[in-house]
Write an enzyme that holds these catalytic residues in place. Structure first.
Site, PDB file in Angstrom:
ATOM      1  N   ASN A 172       1.296 -37.752   3.216  1.00  0.00           N
ATOM      2  CA  ASN A 172      -0.154 -37.634   3.026  1.00  0.00           C
ATOM      3  C   ASN A 172      -0.498 -36.706   1.863  1.00  0.00           C
ATOM      4  OD1 ASN A 172      -1.962 -35.202   3.835  1.00  0.00           O
ATOM      5  ND2 ASN A 172      -0.291 -35.088   5.316  1.00  0.00           N
TER       6      ASN A 172
ATOM      7  N   HIS B  95      -2.138 -40.302  16.047  1.00  0.00           N
ATOM      8  CA  HIS B  95      -1.054 -41.278  15.871  1.00  0.00           C
ATOM      9  C   HIS B  95       0.325 -40.697  16.187  1.00  0.00           C
ATOM     10  CE1 HIS B  95      -3.815 -43.792  13.430  1.00  0.00           C
ATOM     11  NE2 HIS B  95      -4.174 -42.679  12.815  1.00  0.00           N
ATOM     12  N   ASP B  96       0.660 -39.616  15.447  1.00  0.00           N
ATOM     13  CA  ASP B  96       2.057 -39.165  15.427  1.00  0.00           C
ATOM     14  C   ASP B  96       2.541 -38.626  16.765  1.00  0.00           C
ATOM     15  OD1 ASP B  96       2.305 -39.897  12.786  1.00  0.00           O
ATOM     16  OD2 ASP B  96       1.787 -37.907  12.016  1.00  0.00           O
TER      17      ASP B  96
ATOM     18  N   ASP C 210       0.858 -34.975  12.776  1.00  0.00           N
ATOM     19  CA  ASP C 210       2.276 -34.552  12.771  1.00  0.00           C
ATOM     20  C   ASP C 210       2.382 -33.187  13.463  1.00  0.00           C
ATOM     21  OD1 ASP C 210       3.631 -36.257  10.167  1.00  0.00           O
ATOM     22  OD2 ASP C 210       1.490 -35.853  10.064  1.00  0.00           O
TER      23      ASP C 210
ATOM     24  N   ASP D 122       5.260 -35.314   7.601  1.00  0.00           N
ATOM     25  CA  ASP D 122       4.458 -34.878   6.449  1.00  0.00           C
ATOM     26  C   ASP D 122       3.203 -34.154   6.941  1.00  0.00           C
ATOM     27  OD1 ASP D 122       3.375 -37.186   7.609  1.00  0.00           O
ATOM     28  OD2 ASP D 122       2.479 -37.894   5.733  1.00  0.00           O
TER      29      ASP D 122
ATOM     30  N   THR E 129       7.509 -39.021  11.599  1.00  0.00           N
ATOM     31  CA  THR E 129       6.051 -39.169  11.669  1.00  0.00           C
ATOM     32  C   THR E 129       5.417 -39.271  10.280  1.00  0.00           C
ATOM     33  OG1 THR E 129       5.825 -36.770  11.849  1.00  0.00           O
ATOM     34  CG2 THR E 129       5.856 -38.024  13.915  1.00  0.00           C
TER      35      THR E 129
ATOM     36  N   PHE F  53      -0.237 -46.828   6.579  1.00  0.00           N
ATOM     37  CA  PHE F  53       0.064 -45.862   5.511  1.00  0.00           C
ATOM     38  C   PHE F  53       1.547 -45.508   5.400  1.00  0.00           C
ATOM     39  CE2 PHE F  53       0.535 -41.449   4.038  1.00  0.00           C
ATOM     40  CZ  PHE F  53      -0.047 -41.552   2.784  1.00  0.00           C
ATOM     41  N   ASN F  54       2.170 -45.078   6.496  1.00  0.00           N
ATOM     42  CA  ASN F  54       3.550 -44.576   6.389  1.00  0.00           C
ATOM     43  C   ASN F  54       4.503 -45.650   5.854  1.00  0.00           C
ATOM     44  OD1 ASN F  54       2.859 -42.073   7.359  1.00  0.00           O
ATOM     45  ND2 ASN F  54       3.490 -42.499   9.477  1.00  0.00           N
TER      46      ASN F  54
HETATM   47  C1  BDR Z   1      -0.181 -42.066   9.641  1.00  0.00           C
HETATM   48  O1  BDR Z   1      -0.689 -41.636   8.377  1.00  0.00           O
HETATM   49  C2  BDR Z   1      -0.830 -40.228   8.360  1.00  0.00           C
HETATM   50  O2  BDR Z   1      -2.013 -39.858   7.760  1.00  0.00           O
HETATM   51  C3  BDR Z   1      -0.778 -39.787   9.792  1.00  0.00           C
HETATM   52  O3  BDR Z   1      -0.225 -38.488   9.895  1.00  0.00           O
HETATM   53  C4  BDR Z   1       0.093 -40.823  10.457  1.00  0.00           C
HETATM   54  O4  BDR Z   1       1.463 -40.477  10.356  1.00  0.00           O
HETATM   55  C5  BDR Z   1      -1.193 -43.014  10.265  1.00  0.00           C
HETATM   56  O5  BDR Z   1      -1.328 -44.179   9.489  1.00  0.00           O
HETATM   57 CA    CA Z   2       2.153 -38.257   9.561  1.00  0.00          CA
END
Ligand code: BDR
Ligand code: CA
Length: 320
Positions: A45, A243-244, A21, A16, A129, A170-171
């Site tokens: 997101n 993160h990703d 990402d 996303d 991701t 979140f994901n």
């Molecule tokens: C995840 O949430 C998104 O905002 C980032 O791209 C990542 O995949 C982190 O919690």
């Molecule tokens: Ca992401």
């Protein structure tokens, strides 16, 4: 060794985009190890319209010439949760990006992924991701294709804590039921949760090392990092948590990471803990591990990897 002789790892990118990402995709395209078969956008997101537009633009910027398909517009059972406070109103605010240089695939994400799996001679790695909606829908619609998936390398979850609620990352929170499908699929899952990704900090001095590489992609990546850091600086981070990119780097360089196989489940009910990923650290369930949990990394080596990766784009430039 002649890199052209290298046996490539076929991958599908599902995400996303999103700054991190986009950096994960930059790292994938930069590496001669990967063969990108397809790119699919997911609701995450930002709305699926925005993440799909971003996916097309990022692929154009990076010269990814795989087909790009639009994903599902909401979770299996959930409504979207926009995160404009982190990635901005477009889902990828910051530097100007090229207009999409390719048409969106006529196929939706699930059909494109299925086609890529059916046509691949080698089992394919899915790099996820964002929320896992598309991947879960693929597994539900095409259980016969599971054997064509080598592994799912994903960013999501965290076995210590959450970031969107105290318990949930979140994901996973966006689509916990999809995560359940993935974790119970029997397919090898490598999970880069917050445990590792919050250590994957790129510091302002690293932004400058990346910018100094000087090509178009390097400059855009430095600006993405700057934008992404703004939000995180305000809440006390020393750098941007990319993160990703861990979901790609841990495939490329597992030796940089600490990885532990654990039995992990996802909470789908619960007043406080929906979306939480719970790991059985002490084997109390008696269940066999179903997830390779990536728990730590060598931060300096990770930062150096990103600096090296942008150098792969020397001589490549698109009109913005
Ligand atoms: C995840 O949430 C998104 O905002 C980032 O791209 C990542 O995949 C982190 O919690
Ligand atoms: Ca992401």
């Amino acid at each position: 060794m002649d890199l052209s002789e290298l046996k490539k790892i076929p991958v599908i990118l599902d995400g996303d985009p999103g700054h991190d990402d986009a950096i994960a995709w930059m790292l994938t395209k930069a590496s001669p190890v990967f063969d990108i078969l397809a790119v699919t956008s997911c609701n995450g997101n930002q709305t699926i319209e925005k993440t799909t537009n971003n996916a097309l633009r990022v692929c154009t910027l990076l010269g990814i010439d795989a087909p790009v398909a639009r994903g599902l517009d909401r979770g299996l059972l959930t409504d979207p949760i926009p995160a404009g406070n982190i990635h901005g109103q477009t889902g990828l605010d910051g530097p100007a990006l090229p207009e999409p240089g390719m048409e969106l695939s006529q196929l939706g994400a699930v059909r494109l992924m299925a086609k890529a799996l059916q046509e691949s001679e080698e089992p394919v790695t899915i790099i996820s991701t964002g929320p896992q909606t598309n991947v879960a829908a693929l597994l539900l619609a095409h259980p016969e294709l599971k054997s064509k998936i080598a592994r799912i390398s994903m960013m999501g979850g965290g076995i210590a804590y959450g970031n969107w609620t105290p318990a949930a990352e979140f994901n996973i929170l966006v689509d916990p039921e999809a995560a359940v499908v993935i974790f119970n699929s029997g397919i090898p899952v490598q999970m880069c949760g917050l445990d590792v990704t919050e250590q994957a900090l790129i510091f302002p001095e690293d932004f400058e090392r990346i910018r100094a590489v000087g090509n178009q992609v390097a400059v855009v990546v430095a600006e993405w990092l700057e934008f992404f850091y703004k939000f995180h600086r305000e809440i006390g981070y020393a750098g941007a948590p990319v993160h990703d990119a861990c979901a790609v780097a841990s495939l490329l360089h597992p030796e940089m990471f600490t990885i532990r196989d654990l039995y992990v489940q996802v909470e789908t009910t619960g007043e406080y803990c929906r979306g939480m990923t719970i790991a059985d650290h002490y084997g109390v369930t008696g269940k066999a591990p179903n997830v390779s949990c990536v728990l730590g990394l060598d931060r300096q080596a990770f930062a150096d990897l990103l600096v090296e990766a942008v150098k792969a784009y020397d001589g490549w430039e698109v009109r913005v």
